[in-house]
Design a protein around this motif. Structure first.
Motif, PDB file in Angstrom:
ATOM      1  N   VAL A 139       0.868  -1.181   0.000  1.00  0.00           N
ATOM      2  CA  VAL A 139       0.000   0.000   0.000  1.00  0.00           C
ATOM      3  C   VAL A 139       0.900   1.225   0.000  1.00  0.00           C
ATOM      4  N   GLY A 140       0.695   2.156  -0.931  1.00  0.00           N
ATOM      5  CA  GLY A 140       1.529   3.354  -0.970  1.00  0.00           C
ATOM      6  C   GLY A 140       0.928   4.414  -1.867  1.00  0.00           C
ATOM      7  N   ALA A 141       1.617   5.551  -1.952  1.00  0.00           N
ATOM      8  CA  ALA A 141       1.165   6.658  -2.790  1.00  0.00           C
ATOM      9  C   ALA A 141       1.059   6.183  -4.239  1.00  0.00           C
ATOM     10  N   GLY A 142      -0.092   6.389  -4.834  1.00  0.00           N
ATOM     11  CA  GLY A 142      -0.304   5.978  -6.212  1.00  0.00           C
ATOM     12  C   GLY A 142      -0.507   4.482  -6.396  1.00  0.00           C
ATOM     13  N   LEU A 143      -0.531   3.744  -5.305  1.00  0.00           N
ATOM     14  CA  LEU A 143      -0.730   2.292  -5.366  1.00  0.00           C
ATOM     15  C   LEU A 143      -2.038   1.917  -4.680  1.00  0.00           C
ATOM     16  N   VAL A 144      -2.757   1.004  -5.283  1.00  0.00           N
ATOM     17  CA  VAL A 144      -3.904   0.412  -4.612  1.00  0.00           C
ATOM     18  C   VAL A 144      -3.424  -0.943  -4.115  1.00  0.00           C
ATOM     19  N   LEU A 182      -9.517  -3.634  -0.910  1.00  0.00           N
ATOM     20  CA  LEU A 182      -8.586  -2.755  -1.607  1.00  0.00           C
ATOM     21  C   LEU A 182      -8.206  -1.654  -0.627  1.00  0.00           C
ATOM     22  N   ALA A 183      -6.929  -1.270  -0.609  1.00  0.00           N
ATOM     23  CA  ALA A 183      -6.468  -0.343   0.413  1.00  0.00           C
ATOM     24  C   ALA A 183      -5.662   0.815  -0.169  1.00  0.00           C
ATOM     25  N   HIS A 184      -5.890   1.987   0.419  1.00  0.00           N
ATOM     26  CA  HIS A 184      -5.142   3.202   0.106  1.00  0.00           C
ATOM     27  C   HIS A 184      -4.573   3.747   1.414  1.00  0.00           C
ATOM     28  N   PRO A 220     -18.162  -0.970  -1.529  1.00  0.00           N
ATOM     29  CA  PRO A 220     -18.258  -2.211  -0.777  1.00  0.00           C
ATOM     30  C   PRO A 220     -16.917  -2.755  -0.285  1.00  0.00           C
ATOM     31  N   ARG A 221     -15.769  -2.439  -0.921  1.00  0.00           N
ATOM     32  CA  ARG A 221     -14.531  -3.144  -0.572  1.00  0.00           C
ATOM     33  C   ARG A 221     -13.300  -2.246  -0.512  1.00  0.00           C
ATOM     34  N   THR A 222     -13.457  -0.964  -0.238  1.00  0.00           N
ATOM     35  CA  THR A 222     -12.304  -0.061  -0.213  1.00  0.00           C
ATOM     36  C   THR A 222     -12.115   0.523   1.180  1.00  0.00           C
ATOM     37  N   VAL A 223     -10.857   0.528   1.647  1.00  0.00           N
ATOM     38  CA  VAL A 223     -10.527   1.099   2.948  1.00  0.00           C
ATOM     39  C   VAL A 223      -9.320   2.022   2.817  1.00  0.00           C
ATOM     40  N   TYR A 224      -9.243   2.970   3.732  1.00  0.00           N
ATOM     41  CA  TYR A 224      -8.085   3.858   3.867  1.00  0.00           C
ATOM     42  C   TYR A 224      -7.457   3.521   5.202  1.00  0.00           C
ATOM     43  N   VAL A 225      -6.176   3.207   5.174  1.00  0.00           N
ATOM     44  CA  VAL A 225      -5.513   2.664   6.357  1.00  0.00           C
ATOM     45  C   VAL A 225      -4.286   3.470   6.762  1.00  0.00           C
ATOM     46  N   GLY A 254       2.610   9.111   3.221  1.00  0.00           N
ATOM     47  CA  GLY A 254       3.802   8.684   3.950  1.00  0.00           C
ATOM     48  C   GLY A 254       4.483   7.543   3.251  1.00  0.00           C
ATOM     49  N   GLU A 255       5.281   6.831   4.012  1.00  0.00           N
ATOM     50  CA  GLU A 255       6.026   5.700   3.471  1.00  0.00           C
ATOM     51  C   GLU A 255       5.073   4.574   3.072  1.00  0.00           C
ATOM     52  N   PRO A 256       5.427   3.842   2.022  1.00  0.00           N
ATOM     53  CA  PRO A 256       4.616   2.683   1.638  1.00  0.00           C
ATOM     54  C   PRO A 256       4.574   1.653   2.765  1.00  0.00           C
ATOM     55  N   LEU A 257       3.511   0.889   2.800  1.00  0.00           N
ATOM     56  CA  LEU A 257       3.347  -0.158   3.802  1.00  0.00           C
ATOM     57  C   LEU A 257       3.593  -1.507   3.138  1.00  0.00           C
ATOM     58  N   ALA A 258       4.572  -2.232   3.650  1.00  0.00           N
ATOM     59  CA  ALA A 258       4.963  -3.520   3.088  1.00  0.00           C
ATOM     60  C   ALA A 258       4.023  -4.627   3.564  1.00  0.00           C
ATOM     61  N   PRO A 259       3.958  -5.719   2.816  1.00  0.00           N
ATOM     62  CA  PRO A 259       3.175  -6.863   3.267  1.00  0.00           C
ATOM     63  C   PRO A 259       3.593  -7.286   4.679  1.00  0.00           C
ATOM     64  N   GLY A 260       2.592  -7.621   5.480  1.00  0.00           N
ATOM     65  CA  GLY A 260       2.828  -8.012   6.863  1.00  0.00           C
ATOM     66  C   GLY A 260       2.650  -6.879   7.859  1.00  0.00           C
ATOM     67  N   THR A 261       2.623  -5.622   7.385  1.00  0.00           N
ATOM     68  CA  THR A 261       2.451  -4.472   8.268  1.00  0.00           C
ATOM     69  C   THR A 261       1.052  -4.481   8.874  1.00  0.00           C
ATOM     70  N   ARG A 262       0.972  -4.266  10.164  1.00  0.00           N
ATOM     71  CA  ARG A 262      -0.320  -4.179  10.849  1.00  0.00           C
ATOM     72  C   ARG A 262      -0.907  -2.788  10.603  1.00  0.00           C
ATOM     73  N   VAL A 263      -2.187  -2.711  10.256  1.00  0.00           N
ATOM     74  CA  VAL A 263      -2.832  -1.437   9.939  1.00  0.00           C
ATOM     75  C   VAL A 263      -4.161  -1.307  10.665  1.00  0.00           C
ATOM     76  N   VAL A 264      -4.637  -0.051  10.747  1.00  0.00           N
ATOM     77  CA  VAL A 264      -5.949   0.239  11.295  1.00  0.00           C
ATOM     78  C   VAL A 264      -6.749   0.975  10.214  1.00  0.00           C
ATOM     79  N   VAL A 265      -8.033   0.670  10.113  1.00  0.00           N
ATOM     80  CA  VAL A 265      -8.911   1.296   9.121  1.00  0.00           C
ATOM     81  C   VAL A 265      -9.367   2.659   9.650  1.00  0.00           C
TER      82      VAL A 265
END
Length: 68
Positions: free
Chosen positions: A12-17, A34-36, A58-63, A41-52
Motif C-alpha cells: 500500500v503506498g502513494a499511487g498504489l492500490v 482494496l487499500a489506500h 463495498p470493498r475499499t478502505v483507507y488505512v 507517507g512511506e509505503p506499507l509492506a506486506p505483513g504491516t499491521r494497519v488500522v482502518v
C-alpha cells in the motif's frame, strides 16, 4: 469497519492500490479489501499491521500503520 485492524497483503503506498486482510467479527472471518494510505507517507509492506480510518463500501478502505 472503521477502527478494525488487519495486515497488508499487497503493498500500500502513494499511487498504489494495495490489499489488506481484515478480521470482520460480524462475519466471523477475515476478508480482503482494496487499500489506500489514509495519510501520505512511506509505503506499507506486506505483513504491516494497519488500522482502518475510512471505509468506502463495498470493498475499499483507507488505512494507517497500527502502533502498539
Amino acid at each position: 469497519m472503521v477502527g478494525l485492524t488487519g495486515r497488508v497483503t499487497g503493498r500500500v503506498g502513494a499511487g498504489l492500490v494495495g490489499e489488506v486482510l481484515i478480521q470482520v467479527p460480524e462475519r466471523q472471518g477475515a476478508e480482503a479489501f482494496l487499500a489506500h494510505l489514509a495519510v501520505p507517507g512511506e509505503p506499507l509492506a506486506p505483513g504491516t499491521r494497519v488500522v482502518v480510518l475510512e471505509y468506502q463500501p463495498p470493498r475499499t478502505v483507507y488505512v494507517a500503520p497500527a502502533y502498539g
